[in-house]
Write an enzyme that holds these catalytic residues in place. Structure first.
Site, PDB file in Angstrom:
ATOM      1  N   TRP A  99      31.238  24.270  43.947  1.00  0.00           N
ATOM      2  CA  TRP A  99      31.169  25.022  42.354  1.00  0.00           C
ATOM      3  C   TRP A  99      30.296  24.583  42.247  1.00  0.00           C
ATOM      4  CZ3 TRP A  99      34.811  27.938  43.429  1.00  0.00           C
ATOM      5  CH2 TRP A  99      36.390  27.480  44.625  1.00  0.00           C
ATOM      6  N   ASP A 166      31.438  22.105  33.808  1.00  0.00           N
ATOM      7  CA  ASP A 166      32.083  22.763  34.753  1.00  0.00           C
ATOM      8  C   ASP A 166      33.274  21.411  35.152  1.00  0.00           C
ATOM      9  OD1 ASP A 166      34.021  23.311  36.848  1.00  0.00           O
ATOM     10  OD2 ASP A 166      32.897  23.604  37.907  1.00  0.00           O
ATOM     11  N   LYS A 190      44.096  22.299  37.964  1.00  0.00           N
ATOM     12  CA  LYS A 190      44.610  20.465  38.017  1.00  0.00           C
ATOM     13  C   LYS A 190      44.951  20.037  37.184  1.00  0.00           C
ATOM     14  CE  LYS A 190      40.662  22.611  41.739  1.00  0.00           C
ATOM     15  NZ  LYS A 190      40.148  24.196  41.145  1.00  0.00           N
TER      16      LYS A 190
HETATM   17  C1  LIG Z   1      38.888  24.381  41.554  1.00  0.00           C
HETATM   18  C2  LIG Z   1      37.168  24.355  40.826  1.00  0.00           C
HETATM   19  C3  LIG Z   1      36.759  25.376  40.396  1.00  0.00           C
HETATM   20  C4  LIG Z   1      37.053  27.260  41.292  1.00  0.00           C
HETATM   21  O1  LIG Z   1      38.544  27.459  39.836  1.00  0.00           O
HETATM   22  P1  LIG Z   1      38.513  29.176  40.258  1.00  0.00           P
HETATM   23  O2  LIG Z   1      39.320  29.283  38.761  1.00  0.00           O
HETATM   24  O3  LIG Z   1      39.705  29.081  40.838  1.00  0.00           O
HETATM   25  O4  LIG Z   1      37.180  29.874  39.930  1.00  0.00           O
HETATM   26  C5  LIG Z   1      35.639  25.169  39.683  1.00  0.00           C
HETATM   27  N1  LIG Z   1      35.169  23.893  39.558  1.00  0.00           N
HETATM   28  C6  LIG Z   1      35.392  23.422  39.820  1.00  0.00           C
HETATM   29  C7  LIG Z   1      35.024  22.081  39.974  1.00  0.00           C
HETATM   30  C8  LIG Z   1      36.884  23.012  40.967  1.00  0.00           C
HETATM   31  O5  LIG Z   1      37.769  21.686  41.283  1.00  0.00           O
END
Ligand SMILES: *Cc1c(COP(=O)(O)O)cnc(C)c1O
Length: 355
Positions: A99, A166, A190
Site C-alpha cells: 500500500w 494511511d 476494515k
Molecule cells: C485495504 C487497504 C488499502 C486499500 O484500500 P481500498 O479501499 O481497497 O483502496 C490501502 N491501505 C491499507 C493500509 C489497507 O489496508
C-alpha cells in the site's frame, strides 16, 4: 454468532452495525422508506452524516481547524488525492508494504519523492525506525498498519514536517495526536463500515495552496466546502459507519478499544510464541495488533492447507495469509470478539497435539 470471521477486509462488523443497517434498509428513521431510496439531502440523512463526523471528532479528539470527509474511491484514490492537493515540491514517504509503494508511485506523478526508508528487502516484515525526514519536505507519509504483513507503527512519529497517514486498517484502535497530521485517511472496510466510503480528516489551512489546477472531484476543498455533499455520498456505508462509531463510543472510546485489541493480540502472539508448529512472520518490535501473520515451521510446512481446513470445520474462516507472505493471517479488528481469538488458539493447540 455464525462464524469466527478473520477476513482482512472487507471484514467483520459488529452485530450492532449489521442489525441497524438491515433495519434502516427496511425502514429508515421511521420514514417508511428504505435508506437506499431517499434523498441524501433529506434532513434525516443529513443528521446521519453530521453525527458520524461529530463522533469521529469526538473519538479521535480532533482539534479545531480540521474537517471530516466521507469520500468515494477507496483508500487507493487517496494515494493520488494526497499529493495532488498537498505536494508542492517534495514529499517524504516511508515504504513499509504494497500500500505504501502504491502511494509512492502516485506521489511521483506530482513531484519529488524521498523514500526515507524501506523494509522491502525483508519482505516488509518490520517497520523501519532509523531514518531522517528532510525538513524541506511538504509532508511525511506513512502507513500506520501494514495489513498484508502484520506490522504496525502504533505511535505518531516525531517529524520536522506535518504527517500524512494511511490508517485504513488500524484507525480507532488507539488514540492519535491529530494535531501532528495534515491529513489522515482510512478506507472503511476494515474497522468502520462496508466498502464504499473513505474517511478523511484534513487540516483546512493546508488546502487551496497547491501549485496546480485540481479537478473538482479530486480537490479536498470541494468536499470541505460542501461537507461531503458536493455530489451523492455513499449513503449506506456512511450510515453503517455511524452505527460503528456509536458502538465504539459506547465501548468507552479508542482507549478502551485499544486495551481490548492489545489483549486479543497478546493472546494470539503468546500462543504462536509458545508453539513449536507456528512461527510469527513480523519482527517482534513491529507486530501489529490488528493483523497477526504466521506460518508453519519448516518441518510442518506441508500441513498449512490441512490446518486451514481443520479450522474451517470449527467455523473459523478468513485465516489464509496473503499470497506475498503465505501461511496464515488472523485479522483481529475491533468488531472481532475475544471468543473468536480463543477459538482460533484452541484450534491451533488441538492441531499441534494431533501432529
Ligand atoms: C485495504 C487497504 C488499502 C486499500 O484500500 P481500498 O479501499 O481497497 O483502496 C490501502 N491501505 C491499507 C493500509 C489497507 O489496508
Amino acid at each position: 454468532m455464525k462464524k469466527h470471521n478473520f477476513y482482512a477486509g472487507p471484514s467483520i462488523l459488529s452485530e450492532y452495525t449489521i442489525n441497524n443497517t438491515i433495519d434502516a434498509i427496511r425502514n429508515f428513521a421511521g420514514m417508511d422508506l428504505s435508506l437506499l431510496e431517499i434523498s441524501h439531502r433529506s434532513k434525516q440523512f443529513t443528521a446521519v452524516i453530521n453525527e458520524a463526523s461529530a463522533l469521529v471528532k469526538e473519538l479521535l479528539e480532533v482539534p479545531e481547524g480540521y474537517s471530516v470527509l466521507w469520500l468515494g474511491g477507496g483508500a487507493s484514490l487517496q494515494f493520488c488525492m494526497v499529493p495532488y492537493n498537498l505536494l508542492h515540491n517534495k514529499a517524504a514517504y516511508l515504504e513499509t508494504g504494497v500500500w505504501a509503494s502504491n502511494a509512492i508511485k502516485e506521489a511521483r506523478l506530482f513531484g519529488e519523492v524521498d523514500v526515507v526508508a524501506s523494509s522491502r528487502e525483508a519482505n516488509f516484515n518490520f517497520v523501519p525506525t532509523d531514518y531522517v525526514i528532510p525538513a524541506d519536505a511538504d509532508y511525511f507519509h506513512f502507513t500506520t498498519n501494514n495489513t498484508i504483513y502484520g506490522t504496525e507503527l502504533r505511535k505518531d512519529p516525531d517529524s520536522p514536517v506535518p504527517l500524512v497517514a494511511d490508517m485504513s486498517s488500524d484507525i480507532f484502535s488507539r488514540p492519535v495526536d491529530v494535531s501532528k497530521y495534515d491529513l489522515i485517511y482510512a478506507g472503511a472496510q476494515k474497522n468502520i463500515a462496508p466498502a464504499g466510503v473513505t474517511l478523511v480528516i484534513v487540516k483546512d489551512s493546508v488546502l487551496g495552496k497547491a501549485p496546480r489546477q485540481i479537478p473538482t472531484m479530486l480537490n479536498y476543498k470541494t468536499h470541505v466546502d460542501k461537507e461531503s455533499m458536493f455530489n451523492t455520498p455513499p449513503v449506506l456505508p456512511i450510515f453503517s459507519a455511524l452505527q460503528t462509531l456509536r458502538y465504539y463510543k459506547e465501548q468507552g472510546g479508542v482507549k478502551a478499544l485499544e486495551l481490548i485489541d492489545m489483549e486479543k493480540a497478546g493472546m494470539l502472539y503468546d500462543a504462536i510464541d509458545n508453539s513449536r508448529m507456528f512461527l510469527g512472520t513480523a519482527r517482534a518490535d513491529s507486530r501489529s495488533i490488528m493483523n497477526v501473520c504466521f506460518v508453519m515451521a519448516p518441518e510442518y510446512k506441508e500441513l498449512e492447507q490441512e490446518f486451514i481446513d481443520f479450522a474451517a470445520a470449527r467455523n473459523i474462516v478468513g485465516i489464509k495469509g496473503h499470497r506475498s507472505v503465505g501461511g496464515f493471517r488472523a485479522s483481529l479488528y475491533n468488531a472481532l470478539p475475544k471468543e473468536s481469538v480463543k477459538a482460533l488458539i484452541d484450534a491451533m493447540n488441538e492441531f499441534e497435539k494431533k501432529h
